[in-house]
Design an enzyme around this catalytic site. Structure first.
Site, PDB file in Angstrom:
ATOM      1  N   GLU A   1       3.569  -2.879   2.512  1.00 17.09           N
ATOM      2  CA  GLU A   1       3.484  -1.407   2.469  1.00 17.09           C
ATOM      3  C   GLU A   1       3.026  -0.810   3.797  1.00 17.09           C
ATOM      4  OE1 GLU A   1      -0.005   0.462   0.433  1.00 17.09           O
ATOM      5  OE2 GLU A   1       1.519   1.704  -0.465  1.00 17.09           O
ATOM      6  N   ASP A   2       2.150  -1.549   4.495  1.00 14.41           N
ATOM      7  CA  ASP A   2       1.545  -0.979   5.697  1.00 14.41           C
ATOM      8  C   ASP A   2       2.507  -0.883   6.872  1.00 14.41           C
ATOM      9  OD1 ASP A   2      -0.992  -0.552   4.571  1.00 14.41           O
ATOM     10  OD2 ASP A   2      -1.385  -2.694   4.682  1.00 14.41           O
TER      11      ASP A   2
ATOM     12  N   ARG B   1      -1.877  -7.353  12.988  1.00 14.36           N
ATOM     13  CA  ARG B   1      -0.813  -7.079  12.024  1.00 14.36           C
ATOM     14  C   ARG B   1       0.446  -6.488  12.683  1.00 14.36           C
ATOM     15  NH1 ARG B   1      -2.211  -4.664   6.453  1.00 14.36           N
ATOM     16  NH2 ARG B   1      -0.123  -5.519   6.269  1.00 14.36           N
TER      17      ARG B   1
ATOM     18  N   ARG C   1      -7.514   2.977  10.549  1.00 18.78           N
ATOM     19  CA  ARG C   1      -6.210   2.375  10.856  1.00 18.78           C
ATOM     20  C   ARG C   1      -5.170   3.417  11.310  1.00 18.78           C
ATOM     21  NH1 ARG C   1      -5.673  -2.700   8.169  1.00 18.78           N
ATOM     22  NH2 ARG C   1      -7.727  -3.661   8.336  1.00 18.78           N
TER      23      ARG C   1
ATOM     24  N   HIS D   1      -7.916   2.452   3.214  1.00 15.57           N
ATOM     25  CA  HIS D   1      -6.678   3.239   3.190  1.00 15.57           C
ATOM     26  C   HIS D   1      -6.799   4.321   2.118  1.00 15.57           C
ATOM     27  CE1 HIS D   1      -4.588  -0.617   4.707  1.00 15.57           C
ATOM     28  NE2 HIS D   1      -4.442   0.274   5.657  1.00 15.57           N
TER      29      HIS D   1
ATOM     30  N   CYS E   1       0.086  -2.039  -1.984  1.00 15.83           N
ATOM     31  CA  CYS E   1       0.259  -2.597  -0.638  1.00 15.83           C
ATOM     32  C   CYS E   1       1.190  -3.796  -0.617  1.00 15.83           C
ATOM     33  CB  CYS E   1      -1.067  -2.938  -0.002  1.00 15.83           C
ATOM     34  SG  CYS E   1      -2.018  -4.111  -0.891  1.00 15.83           S
TER      35      CYS E   1
END
Ligand code: CIR
Length: 260
Positions: free
Chosen positions: A72-73, A92, A138, A168, A255
């Site tokens: 998802e990110d 990431r 983030r 998040h 996620c």
């Protein structure tokens, strides 16, 4: 003009790698991650999405990227427009490449975020015509500006929500269809989400506020009876999944997939 909220028909997921015990975590887990159990929980998650009629696109595990199952990110994908993110966590950033390749097969347009902008998909929540976006450790202001530049022309209103001590936005709130949300009490102020209807998860069940709603079905973590009863009382068919090992890596329901 953006589409009305549509029930998703496809899900992109990525298998959990053997290196999953090295995923980033802010939790201090009481016990180490049981990677085999995490893989089993992930398979149940994917099976549940499939049982609700979604076509699954499963990417192979990426051993060198322990968090890569949290797809998802890496992208925001709405109305066939894909924004490939610049994940806030340095470790990431290489996750996006293979997601961009797969989304290119479905998208009419693909935009790639570049530094200094950063944004994690877990900070973005679409509810009907609105996209709420967490300003978090983030996701920065440049990331939010690029999100706006990408989706406002499609008719979306992009609303930023400053976060403190929350990884998040969707750790504490998730959509229940096109004008309703599930929000953990005592986290983000409910007025931020006006005029949506709100179903509350009690503060002590904060983890349950991250759920996936597909039509009348809701997939949520097992072990949160108050939230589960509230959702059932609202008329949803609840699928409660054991997420114990995925949670140890700060992962949850939304996620682990990109739904479209
Ligand atoms: C991370 O810290 O990035 C991962 N260990 C967890 C990401 C969870 N993603 C999400 O909630 N959208």
């Amino acid at each position: 003009m953006h589409s009305a909220h549509l029930v998703p028909t496809q899900a992109i997921v990525r298998a959990i790698p053997n290196s999953f015990s090295h995923a980033i975590t802010h939790n201090v887990p009481t016990a180490p991650i049981n990677v085999e159990l995490a893989k089993k929980q992930h398979r149940q998650y994917v099976d549940t999405l499939r049982s609700l009629g979604l076509t699954i696109v499963e990417l192979p595990a990426q051993e060198q990227l322990p968090d890569s199952c949290f797809v998802e990110d890496t992208a925001v994908f709405l109305d066939k427009v894909a924004l490939i993110t610049m994940p806030g966590a340095l470790s990431r950033r290489a996750e996006t490449q293979s997601v961009r390749e797969v989304l290119s097969g479905y998208a009419t347009s693909v935009t790639e975020m570049t530094l200094p902008a950063t944004l994690d998909g877990g900070d973005c929540m679409r509810v009907g015509p609105r996209i709420y976006v967490g300003l978090s450790a983030r996701t920065n202001q440049d990331g939010i500006t690029l999100l706006k530049n990408t989706f406002a022309p499609l008719g979306f209103q992009v609303i930023s929500v400053p976060l403190t001590d929350i990884l998040h936005l969707k750790c504490v709130v998730s959509p229940l269809g096109s004008n309703r949300i599930l929000l953990a009490e005592g986290t983000v102020a409910p007025r931020c989400f006006e005029p949506n209807e709100i179903v509350f998860a009690p503060k002590e069940e904060q983890y349950a506020a991250n759920c996936i709603s597909i039509g009348n079905d809701v997939i949520m973590p097992a072990g949160f009876p108050i939230t589960q009863r509230r959702l059932q009382w609202e008329g949803y068919k609840v699928h409660a999944l054991d997420m114990s090992e995925i949670r140890k890596a700060d992962g949850s329901m939304t996620c682990s997939s990109i739904l479209f």
